[in-house]
Enzyme design. Structure first.
Site, short mmCIF file in Angstrom:
data_model
loop_
_atom_site.label_atom_id
_atom_site.label_comp_id
_atom_site.label_asym_id
_atom_site.label_seq_id
_atom_site.Cartn_x
_atom_site.Cartn_y
_atom_site.Cartn_z
N GLY A 91 0.77 -1.24 0.00
CA GLY A 91 0.00 0.00 0.00
C GLY A 91 0.80 1.28 0.00
O GLY A 91 0.24 2.36 -0.19
N GLU A 133 4.91 -5.49 1.94
CA GLU A 133 4.89 -5.76 0.50
C GLU A 133 4.83 -4.44 -0.29
O GLU A 133 3.82 -4.14 -0.92
CB GLU A 133 3.67 -6.63 0.17
N PRO A 134 5.90 -3.67 -0.26
CA PRO A 134 5.86 -2.33 -0.89
C PRO A 134 6.19 -2.36 -2.38
O PRO A 134 7.04 -1.63 -2.87
CB PRO A 134 6.95 -1.58 -0.10
N GLY A 135 5.47 -3.22 -3.13
CA GLY A 135 5.81 -3.43 -4.54
C GLY A 135 5.71 -2.17 -5.38
O GLY A 135 6.62 -1.84 -6.15
N ARG A 173 -5.45 2.91 -15.46
CA ARG A 173 -5.63 3.54 -14.15
C ARG A 173 -6.37 4.88 -14.21
O ARG A 173 -7.21 5.14 -13.34
CB ARG A 173 -4.28 3.71 -13.44
N CYS A 204 -12.10 3.80 -28.44
CA CYS A 204 -13.36 4.48 -28.70
C CYS A 204 -14.15 4.62 -27.40
O CYS A 204 -15.24 4.08 -27.24
CB CYS A 204 -14.17 3.74 -29.76
N GLU A 205 -13.55 5.32 -26.47
CA GLU A 205 -14.14 5.59 -25.15
C GLU A 205 -13.85 7.03 -24.78
O GLU A 205 -12.68 7.45 -24.80
CB GLU A 205 -13.53 4.67 -24.08
#
Length: 280
Positions: A91, A133-135, A173, A204-205
């Site tokens: 996170g 888990e600081p990926g 994102r 096409c969005e």
């Protein structure tokens, strides 16, 4: 563990109202511990939590450490089992755009360690091995996506749209989380900004927008747009929507470049397609 991480709702996972994990408030988490301890197939070493993603406030991590240690103390009292490991998940946020002020790794580690240590003293609990888990914080700043600029649409007094040869298929994102990014025209990086444009993807969005209102030098078709901090949750979330191909991934180190993921081909796109013989 019932903690609001103050992140986007789609990437907050530790609140009570969540599809993830065992709930503490109704006793599910403690029942899960008892069930694991009673099973001959498990050797329970510890517990895990994850409160969300892209978190910039250390207090959320401190609170997670305190809540989880209180839970481990309760579990020991109820079962006699003493946890050896505590995984506080990931996170830790990173810098994406102006306004982001992520903690350093050192500040994060200190906050987590101190919150756990304080509760260990309070409960006379042996300090467990702390796992994190600081990926994102490791790989996100290492990635930069480079696009080629194509068509443009200038609406006087409203907005200038600049299209690139990618978009939500390689970086969903912004469409999913309203994520914000920074970028520059790589082949004109030393030039002063001359206009403000909005970067649109090729899908096409209407929601396929990568950056709104980006100051840039006078932009032309063929220019290269670099968007920063795209090492995490970009390629891994990419798709072939609109039958678009995934780009290559290139490792650059010490002045040398190597392709580490090949660019997709049209053959890759249809490799798994099948035409039933009965339709021939």
């Amino acid at each position: 563990p019932g903690i609001e991480a103050h992140s986007h709702s789609y990437i907050s996972t530790g609140q009570v109202d969540s599809k993830f994990g065992f709930t503490m408030e109704n006793g599910d988490a403690l029942r899960a511990v008892k069930k694991a301890l009673a099973s001959p197939h498990f050797e329970l070493k510890g517990v895990h939590c994850h409160i969300g993603s892209q978190i910039l406030d250390l207090e959320a991590f401190r609170l997670a450490g305190r809540v989880m240690m209180d839970f481990l103390a309760e579990a020991r009292q109820r079962t006699g089992w003493t946890a050896e490991e505590l995984d506080l998940g990931g996170g830790l946020g990173v810098y994406y755009s102006e306004g982001d002020d992520p903690p350093t790794i050192e500040e994060y580690a200190r906050a987590v360690k101190e919150s756990v240590a304080d509760k260990c003293r309070e409960h006379a609990f042996p300090r467990p091995r702390i796992i994190v888990e600081p990926g994102r914080s490791i790989v996100s700043p290492a990635g930069t996506t480079v696009y080629t600029i194509g068509s443009m649409k200038d609406i006087p007094g409203i907005r200038k749209y600049v299209a690139v040869d990618g978009g939500m298929t390689d970086n969903p994102r912004p469409a999913l989380y309203q994520a914000k990014y920074e970028g520059l025209i790589a082949n004109k990086a030393a030039e002063e900004a001359a206009e403000v444009v909005s970067i649109t993807g090729r899908c096409c969005e209407s929601g396929d927008m990568l950056i709104w209102d980006l100051p840039v030098p006078r932009v032309e078709a063929g220019d290269l747009l670099a968007i920063f901090s795209t090492g995490a949750y970009n390629y891994s979330m990419s798709s072939n929507y609109n039958a678009l191909l995934r780009p290559a991934v290139v490792l650059v180190l010490d002045g040398k470049a190597d392709v580490i993921v090949e660019r997709e081909t049209w053959g890759d796109l249809i490799r798994n397609h099948r035409l039933p013989e009965r339709l021939l």
